[in-house]
Design a protein around this motif. Sequence first.
Motif, PDB file in Angstrom:
ATOM      1  N   ASP A 215      -9.217 -12.072  -8.490  1.00 24.72           N
ATOM      2  CA  ASP A 215      -7.944 -12.680  -8.105  1.00 24.72           C
ATOM      3  C   ASP A 215      -7.129 -11.632  -7.362  1.00 24.72           C
ATOM      4  O   ASP A 215      -7.140 -10.450  -7.722  1.00 24.72           O
ATOM      5  CB  ASP A 215      -7.187 -13.166  -9.337  1.00 24.72           C
ATOM      6  N   VAL A 216      -6.420 -12.069  -6.315  1.00 21.64           N
ATOM      7  CA  VAL A 216      -5.645 -11.165  -5.462  1.00 21.64           C
ATOM      8  C   VAL A 216      -4.224 -11.678  -5.359  1.00 21.64           C
ATOM      9  O   VAL A 216      -3.997 -12.857  -5.047  1.00 21.64           O
ATOM     10  CB  VAL A 216      -6.270 -11.058  -4.050  1.00 21.64           C
ATOM     11  N   GLY A 217      -3.251 -10.796  -5.617  1.00 21.44           N
ATOM     12  CA  GLY A 217      -1.856 -11.166  -5.487  1.00 21.44           C
ATOM     13  C   GLY A 217      -1.460 -11.420  -4.042  1.00 21.44           C
ATOM     14  O   GLY A 217      -2.093 -10.914  -3.107  1.00 21.44           O
ATOM     15  N   SER A 218      -0.387 -12.186  -3.836  1.00 26.64           N
ATOM     16  CA  SER A 218       0.017 -12.615  -2.496  1.00 26.64           C
ATOM     17  C   SER A 218       0.340 -11.445  -1.572  1.00 26.64           C
ATOM     18  O   SER A 218       0.101 -11.526  -0.365  1.00 26.64           O
ATOM     19  CB  SER A 218       1.229 -13.549  -2.602  1.00 26.64           C
ATOM     20  N   ARG A 219       0.841 -10.345  -2.092  1.00 33.80           N
ATOM     21  CA  ARG A 219       1.200  -9.207  -1.251  1.00 33.80           C
ATOM     22  C   ARG A 219      -0.017  -8.401  -0.794  1.00 33.80           C
ATOM     23  O   ARG A 219       0.106  -7.534   0.068  1.00 33.80           O
ATOM     24  CB  ARG A 219       2.157  -8.276  -1.994  1.00 33.80           C
ATOM     25  N   LEU A 220      -1.174  -8.688  -1.368  1.00 32.16           N
ATOM     26  CA  LEU A 220      -2.384  -7.925  -1.044  1.00 32.16           C
ATOM     27  C   LEU A 220      -3.452  -8.792  -0.388  1.00 32.16           C
ATOM     28  O   LEU A 220      -4.596  -8.361  -0.231  1.00 32.16           O
ATOM     29  CB  LEU A 220      -2.961  -7.305  -2.323  1.00 32.16           C
ATOM     30  N   ALA A 221      -3.062  -9.995   0.030  1.00 33.59           N
ATOM     31  CA  ALA A 221      -4.051 -10.939   0.571  1.00 33.59           C
ATOM     32  C   ALA A 221      -4.759 -10.404   1.800  1.00 33.59           C
ATOM     33  O   ALA A 221      -5.910 -10.767   2.074  1.00 33.59           O
ATOM     34  CB  ALA A 221      -3.373 -12.272   0.880  1.00 33.59           C
TER      35      ALA A 221
END
Length: 387
Positions: free
Chosen positions: A62-68
């Motif tokens: 899973d990847v947070g929105s700031r690291l997409a």
Amino acid sequence: MSQPGELRLGSVQEPVCQPDEVVLRTEAVSICSTDVSYFRGHLSSSTWPLIPGHEYVGTVVDVGSRLADAVRPGERLCYWGQTDFGGMAEYRAIRPLLPGRPQDETTWFTDRGFTDADQAAAVVVPHDLPSGLATALEPLTSVLRSLLPNPPRPGDTCAVLGCGPSSLLAVQVLRRHLGVEVIVLDHNEQRLRTALRCGAKRGFDPVRQADEIRQFIGDTRGQAVDYVFDALPHVGPGAGAGIRDLAMGMLRPGGTYVVYGASALPQQISTWMILAKGLNLRATPFDVGVFAMARSAHVLEVAAGLVASGLVDARPLFTRTVDLHDEEGVVDAFARYGSGASMKTSMVTSRDEPPRTPGATGAGLRAPSADHLGPVVVGTDLLTPQT
């Protein structure tokens, strides 16, 4: 780990991915001397229980929105820093700092007396690097962080104290990449042999050969080495308690003594030798106010390149593989850490998929045995392992 000496299999909530985080599914984690220091009470924690493990490789789930735009699900990451804990869970979240990617580094002051970053240095692991070897990127990063800001000069002679996993990495970097001759000190003969295979030139047992070392110091007028790399986290009675005095005796006046290992328990060190010889004590701090986590991300990238290319051989660091779900096996690995000639234990998430070692067969990773090293003589004579 509920307290020193008590380790058991348990359950925790799976992490929820925050905007600046990635969630990783654990592939492999190896036991570090820091983990064992908590287990043995040589380091203390302000909060219990804790989940050990930080020499780690995991798959991004899973990847947070700031690291997409920086990390993709399915990629594998190793990390350095942020915490000593959490890796022995099936899933963990980190705030990654990747090399070359602009990102604000935020910090906090720890109860261990230094400023740490909220983020961890991280790097994408090459797809063909086996998980069981990828866990060596964390200790190699620590070694490089110590050596690169405090470098010996090409042509120097260095004494490395201890022949444990980090020392084997240091020997390779010093000899093969920094052009330094290396002498190693350890009370275990098989560990000495392994260090010789990794590039060390001479080896001494500081317990059995203390008199020979003192004679060596006298013969060289206390100028046998230019540089000492002290990788001993804790020296107890009967393990060569005078090894640091012997090393300082070998070190030339004005020489450099680099402290790499650390213990919360008091350790003996000779202030007289420091004063008499004008020795330079050096260390690379964990404190990110001095060595930013973003810089450690670049060092981690270098470490990944060295191991993936084979320029640093991580295989001798590992002597055992256990299933991370094998409670008895994991506890036993902690209890027996560092005994005899053993090195690291790599814990994998499935016994059916052990770490792959290039050119090896069978389960697990094994260090070169003494049988593979050929005849050597441990002592003051020049040591040249035969292959």
